[in-house]
Design a protein around this motif. Sequence first.
Motif, PDB file in Angstrom:
ATOM      1  N   ILE A 194       0.784  -1.125   0.144  1.00  0.00           N
ATOM      2  CA  ILE A 194      -0.060  -0.043   0.029  1.00  0.00           C
ATOM      3  C   ILE A 194       0.966   1.299  -0.001  1.00  0.00           C
ATOM      4  O   ILE A 194       0.769   2.168  -0.917  1.00  0.00           O
ATOM      5  N   ARG A 195       1.893   1.329   0.768  1.00  0.00           N
ATOM      6  CA  ARG A 195       2.822   2.503   0.916  1.00  0.00           C
ATOM      7  C   ARG A 195       3.583   2.746  -0.460  1.00  0.00           C
ATOM      8  O   ARG A 195       3.746   3.786  -0.859  1.00  0.00           O
ATOM      9  N   GLU A 196       3.913   1.575  -1.170  1.00  0.00           N
ATOM     10  CA  GLU A 196       4.448   1.630  -2.720  1.00  0.00           C
ATOM     11  C   GLU A 196       3.581   2.466  -3.486  1.00  0.00           C
ATOM     12  O   GLU A 196       4.076   3.327  -4.235  1.00  0.00           O
ATOM     13  N   LYS A 197       2.404   2.269  -3.319  1.00  0.00           N
ATOM     14  CA  LYS A 197       1.275   2.911  -4.207  1.00  0.00           C
ATOM     15  C   LYS A 197       1.440   4.383  -3.793  1.00  0.00           C
ATOM     16  O   LYS A 197       1.120   5.176  -4.703  1.00  0.00           O
ATOM     17  N   VAL A 198       1.460   4.822  -2.647  1.00  0.00           N
ATOM     18  CA  VAL A 198       1.548   6.190  -2.200  1.00  0.00           C
ATOM     19  C   VAL A 198       2.566   6.785  -2.984  1.00  0.00           C
ATOM     20  O   VAL A 198       2.781   7.835  -3.369  1.00  0.00           O
ATOM     21  N   LEU A 199       3.568   6.262  -2.492  1.00  0.00           N
ATOM     22  CA  LEU A 199       5.082   6.725  -3.348  1.00  0.00           C
ATOM     23  C   LEU A 199       4.997   6.837  -4.779  1.00  0.00           C
ATOM     24  O   LEU A 199       5.580   7.785  -5.330  1.00  0.00           O
ATOM     25  N   SER A 239      -2.743  19.144   5.323  1.00  0.00           N
ATOM     26  CA  SER A 239      -2.618  19.445   3.864  1.00  0.00           C
ATOM     27  C   SER A 239      -2.172  18.211   2.899  1.00  0.00           C
ATOM     28  O   SER A 239      -2.645  17.938   1.823  1.00  0.00           O
ATOM     29  N   GLN A 240      -1.419  17.502   3.598  1.00  0.00           N
ATOM     30  CA  GLN A 240      -0.948  16.141   2.982  1.00  0.00           C
ATOM     31  C   GLN A 240      -2.269  15.228   3.034  1.00  0.00           C
ATOM     32  O   GLN A 240      -2.366  14.274   1.822  1.00  0.00           O
ATOM     33  N   LYS A 241      -2.929  15.017   4.043  1.00  0.00           N
ATOM     34  CA  LYS A 241      -4.303  14.230   3.955  1.00  0.00           C
ATOM     35  C   LYS A 241      -5.104  14.580   2.825  1.00  0.00           C
ATOM     36  O   LYS A 241      -5.618  13.944   2.116  1.00  0.00           O
ATOM     37  N   LYS A 242      -5.323  15.757   2.630  1.00  0.00           N
ATOM     38  CA  LYS A 242      -6.132  16.323   1.464  1.00  0.00           C
ATOM     39  C   LYS A 242      -5.568  15.815   0.045  1.00  0.00           C
ATOM     40  O   LYS A 242      -6.551  15.448  -0.677  1.00  0.00           O
ATOM     41  N   ILE A 245      -6.109  12.024  -0.177  1.00  0.00           N
ATOM     42  CA  ILE A 245      -7.363  11.717  -0.484  1.00  0.00           C
ATOM     43  C   ILE A 245      -7.829  12.000  -2.340  1.00  0.00           C
ATOM     44  O   ILE A 245      -8.297  11.300  -2.636  1.00  0.00           O
ATOM     45  N   GLY A 246      -7.557  13.323  -2.440  1.00  0.00           N
ATOM     46  CA  GLY A 246      -7.577  13.712  -3.892  1.00  0.00           C
ATOM     47  C   GLY A 246      -8.896  14.299  -4.054  1.00  0.00           C
ATOM     48  O   GLY A 246      -9.886  14.317  -3.149  1.00  0.00           O
ATOM     49  N   SER A 247      -9.162  14.945  -5.259  1.00  0.00           N
ATOM     50  CA  SER A 247     -10.447  15.668  -5.444  1.00  0.00           C
ATOM     51  C   SER A 247     -11.569  14.549  -5.529  1.00  0.00           C
ATOM     52  O   SER A 247     -11.496  13.474  -6.431  1.00  0.00           O
ATOM     53  N   GLY A 248     -12.478  14.558  -4.623  1.00  0.00           N
ATOM     54  CA  GLY A 248     -13.649  13.839  -4.863  1.00  0.00           C
ATOM     55  C   GLY A 248     -13.012  12.288  -4.476  1.00  0.00           C
ATOM     56  O   GLY A 248     -13.993  11.395  -4.625  1.00  0.00           O
ATOM     57  N   GLY A 249     -11.856  12.302  -3.936  1.00  0.00           N
ATOM     58  CA  GLY A 249     -11.579  11.085  -3.463  1.00  0.00           C
ATOM     59  C   GLY A 249     -10.899  10.263  -4.583  1.00  0.00           C
ATOM     60  O   GLY A 249     -10.557   9.043  -4.480  1.00  0.00           O
ATOM     61  N   ALA A 250     -10.473  10.913  -5.641  1.00  0.00           N
ATOM     62  CA  ALA A 250     -10.105  10.175  -6.884  1.00  0.00           C
ATOM     63  C   ALA A 250      -8.577   9.402  -6.624  1.00  0.00           C
ATOM     64  O   ALA A 250      -8.454   8.356  -7.136  1.00  0.00           O
ATOM     65  N   LEU A 251      -7.638  10.235  -5.742  1.00  0.00           N
ATOM     66  CA  LEU A 251      -6.531   9.683  -5.593  1.00  0.00           C
ATOM     67  C   LEU A 251      -6.518   8.461  -4.691  1.00  0.00           C
ATOM     68  O   LEU A 251      -5.862   7.469  -4.890  1.00  0.00           O
ATOM     69  N   ILE A 252      -7.159   8.519  -3.466  1.00  0.00           N
ATOM     70  CA  ILE A 252      -7.176   7.469  -2.516  1.00  0.00           C
ATOM     71  C   ILE A 252      -7.808   6.306  -3.450  1.00  0.00           C
ATOM     72  O   ILE A 252      -7.332   4.996  -3.026  1.00  0.00           O
ATOM     73  N   LYS A 253      -8.821   6.319  -4.244  1.00  0.00           N
ATOM     74  CA  LYS A 253      -9.440   5.110  -5.119  1.00  0.00           C
ATOM     75  C   LYS A 253      -8.292   4.725  -5.902  1.00  0.00           C
ATOM     76  O   LYS A 253      -8.242   3.516  -6.027  1.00  0.00           O
ATOM     77  N   GLU A 254      -7.467   5.513  -6.530  1.00  0.00           N
ATOM     78  CA  GLU A 254      -6.538   5.076  -7.409  1.00  0.00           C
ATOM     79  C   GLU A 254      -5.272   4.253  -6.530  1.00  0.00           C
ATOM     80  O   GLU A 254      -4.978   2.804  -6.987  1.00  0.00           O
ATOM     81  N   ILE A 255      -5.058   4.744  -5.584  1.00  0.00           N
ATOM     82  CA  ILE A 255      -4.028   3.971  -4.626  1.00  0.00           C
ATOM     83  C   ILE A 255      -4.794   2.548  -4.141  1.00  0.00           C
ATOM     84  O   ILE A 255      -3.892   1.546  -4.365  1.00  0.00           O
ATOM     85  N   LYS A 256      -5.939   2.666  -3.835  1.00  0.00           N
ATOM     86  CA  LYS A 256      -6.394   1.425  -3.417  1.00  0.00           C
ATOM     87  C   LYS A 256      -6.621   0.197  -4.660  1.00  0.00           C
ATOM     88  O   LYS A 256      -6.301  -0.842  -4.409  1.00  0.00           O
ATOM     89  N   GLN A 257      -6.942   0.822  -5.614  1.00  0.00           N
ATOM     90  CA  GLN A 257      -7.260  -0.200  -7.076  1.00  0.00           C
ATOM     91  C   GLN A 257      -5.747  -0.467  -7.196  1.00  0.00           C
ATOM     92  O   GLN A 257      -5.895  -1.852  -7.550  1.00  0.00           O
TER      93      GLN A 257
END
Length: 300
Positions: A194-199, A239-242, A245-257
Motif C-alpha cells: 500500500i505504501r508503495e502505491k502512495v510513493l 494538507s497532505q491528507k487532503k 485523498i484527492g479531489s472527490g476521493g480520486a487519488l485514494i481510489k487509485e491507490i486502493k485499486q
Amino acid sequence: MFRSGFISLIGRANVGKSTFLNKVIGRKIAITSAKPQTTRDKIQGILTTEDTQYIFVDTPGVHKPHHALDERMQDISFSSSRGVDLILFMTTPLKEVLKGDQIILDNLKGTKTPVFLVINKVDQLKKISNIDSSIVLYKDLFPFAGIYPISVEQNINITKLLEDIKQYLPEGPLLYPEDIISDKPERFTVAELIREKVLLLTKEEIPHSIAVTIESMKDNEDNSSYIDIYATIVCERASQKKIIIGSGGALIKEIKQKAIMDIKHFLGKKVHLDLFVKVKKDWRNKERDLNALGYGKDNY
C-alpha cells in the motif's frame, strides 16, 4: 554438501538493492520506487535451491539523516553488515565516488567479512566496456573479494554472482524451512504494498511523510475466497491528507485499486480493501509514534 548463510545488501538509495532481492527470490517481497528512502526496514529474502540456502538481508539506502526515523534506518543499514557471511556493497556506474558510497566503505573498513563490489545498472552504459572506469575508481578504495558488473533489469551476470556467493557460505543445514521466502509476516508486506502505491502516485515531501498500518486483516466471514483488509495511511499534516485523498476521493481510489492488484497476487486471494487517512503531526521525530507505527528501536 549443503551450504546456507547470510548475505547483507548495503548501498546508497536507489542503486537497486530491493529490485535485486525480488529478482533472485522470484517474488515481490520488497517494494521498489524511484523515490529515495523507499526501504525502511531490514528484510530477509530467502532463496533455497537443491544445495544452497541464500538468506539476503536487504537494508535501507544510506542517506543523510533528517529525522529520528532516518537515524534508525541508518543504524540498521550499518548494523546489518555485522554477523553475516558475505557483504554485497552495491553501487552504480560512476565517474567519481559519491559521498554516500565513501561513508559506507569507511564504515566497512576493518571488517573481517568478505565484501563483493556489485555495480548494478550496467545496461545503462553506452558501451559495456565503460564499466572499467568505475571498477578502477572503486577497487583501490577497499580490498574487495570480488567485483561484479551486473544488470538486474537485463539479468546480466546474476547467475555468476549467485554461483560465487555460494562459495562463501558455510556448510550447514537449512536455516529456514524450504518454502519460506521472507522473514516478514504477510501483514508487513501488505502494508508495504500500500505504501508503495502512495510513493508511486504522490510527490515532493508526501512520499517520505507517510506510514501505513494494518488495522485488521482476516478472511471474509461470508466468502472465504476474499480477505478483508482495513489499513490506515498516516501523514504529518492536514494538507497532505487532503492531497492523498484527492479531489472527490480520486487519488485514494487509485491507490486502493493499484494496491489491490498487488495484494491479490501476493496473497493468492481476492481482496476487499478499505483505506483511511490519519494525521499524526511530526510522527517521524516522536518516539511514541515511531513505536506505534512499527519503527521502534526494538525493531531496529
